[in-house]
Scaffold this active site. Structure first.
Site, mmCIF file in Angstrom:
data_model
loop_
_atom_site.group_PDB
_atom_site.id
_atom_site.type_symbol
_atom_site.label_atom_id
_atom_site.label_comp_id
_atom_site.label_asym_id
_atom_site.label_seq_id
_atom_site.Cartn_x
_atom_site.Cartn_y
_atom_site.Cartn_z
ATOM 1 N N LYS A 72 0.855 -1.189 0.000
ATOM 2 C CA LYS A 72 0.000 0.000 0.000
ATOM 3 C C LYS A 72 0.887 1.234 0.000
ATOM 4 O O LYS A 72 1.756 1.380 0.877
ATOM 5 C CB LYS A 72 -0.865 -0.041 1.261
ATOM 6 C CG LYS A 72 -2.207 0.612 1.153
ATOM 7 C CD LYS A 72 -2.951 0.341 2.466
ATOM 8 C CE LYS A 72 -4.312 0.951 2.492
ATOM 9 N NZ LYS A 72 -4.899 0.830 3.845
HETATM 10 C C1 E4P Z 1 -8.283 1.833 3.744
HETATM 11 O O1 E4P Z 1 -7.501 1.049 3.290
HETATM 12 C C2 E4P Z 1 -8.109 2.513 5.033
HETATM 13 O O2 E4P Z 1 -7.405 1.648 5.896
HETATM 14 C C3 E4P Z 1 -9.397 2.822 5.735
HETATM 15 O O3 E4P Z 1 -10.517 2.452 4.998
HETATM 16 C C4 E4P Z 1 -9.462 4.163 6.379
HETATM 17 O O4 E4P Z 1 -10.714 4.320 6.998
HETATM 18 P P1 E4P Z 1 -11.007 5.470 8.070
HETATM 19 O O5 E4P Z 1 -11.248 6.738 7.329
HETATM 20 O O6 E4P Z 1 -12.257 4.997 8.768
HETATM 21 O O7 E4P Z 1 -9.817 5.544 8.962
#
Ligand code: E4P
Length: 218
Positions: free
Chosen positions: A83
């Site tokens: 990522k």
């Molecule tokens: C995606 O890969 C992120 O880890 C995640 O969806 C972030 O979500 P949040 O905005 O609830 O922290």
């Protein structure tokens, strides 16, 4: 519609994985902090449990450092998806890592323009954040729809991974638009099973059944 779990909580992943509901997992530095675990150790445990892609996020800001960190993370297991953030350096790292044969998830996407660049850089997944756009009074779902339309117009095979999901409605709406994957906390996935009319109907059935005085089996 593929379901990824947005967590590094192995017990929560195991519960849903045992039901066959988990197609992958996404983590990020905040979720690793929340788990209280070592990133390599917890990510390996998740990768051993879940057959699908498991996203592990780099923390460097320069492309070369991201590439180096991405390669270290990819050593954890064959189902690691690296990522990287949607910055110019992140796009450079995406191109190198995907050309190298790695799955790459480009995260922190907040515009269709960013999503186009990620597809051109060879991203396996693009992660538009719905909830965080809603938080600032923009419509996160419009972004999913715009990316779907543009990717379909040009046949980009980057998968739309709807992220920052906060509610069951987010999942339904993302599904109607045609997001390839949603990633959501286990609590949101589990709340998909709840409906007040189910609870009401069950209470009525139980009350009527008690009046029959019958038992099923011994
Ligand atoms: C995606 O890969 C992120 O880890 C995640 O969806 C972030 O979500 P949040 O905005 O609830 O922290």
């Amino acid at each position: 519609m593929k379901f990824f779990l947005d967590t590094a909580d192995v017990d929560a992943i195991r519960e849903l994985n045992d039901l066959g509901m988990v197609d992958g997992v996404t983590t990020n530095p905040s979720l690793i902090l929340k788990s209280g675990r070592d990133i390599t150790e917890v990510t390996k445990e998740i990768c051993d449990m879940v057959a699908g892609p498991v996203s592990a996020e780099v923390v460097a800001e320069k492309a070369d450092d991201m590439i180096r960190e991405g390669k270290v993370l990819a050593e954890i297991a064959p189902n690691i998806t690296i990522k990287v953030p949607l910055t110019w350096d992140g796009l450079k790292a995406c191109k190198v890592l995907s050309d190298d044969g790695h799955m790459v998830n480009v995260t922190l996407c907040f515009s269709a323009a960013q999503a186009i660049l990620a597809a051109k850089a060879g991203a396996t997944f693009i992660s538009p954040f719905i909830g965080r756009l809603d938080d600032i009074h923009l419509d996160g779902m419009d972004l999913i729809a715009d990316i779907r339309e543009i990717y379909d117009n040009y046949g980009y095979d980057t998968q739309i991974l709807a992220a920052s999901i906060r509610s069951v409605n987010h999942i339904i709406e993302a599904g109607k638009i045609g997001a390839d994957v949603i990633t959501a906390p286990p609590s949101v996935i589990k709340s998909m099973a709840s409906h007040p009319l189910t609870d009401k109907g069950l209470a009525q059935f139980n009350a009527d059944w008690a009046k029959t005085g019958q038992k099923i089996g011994k």
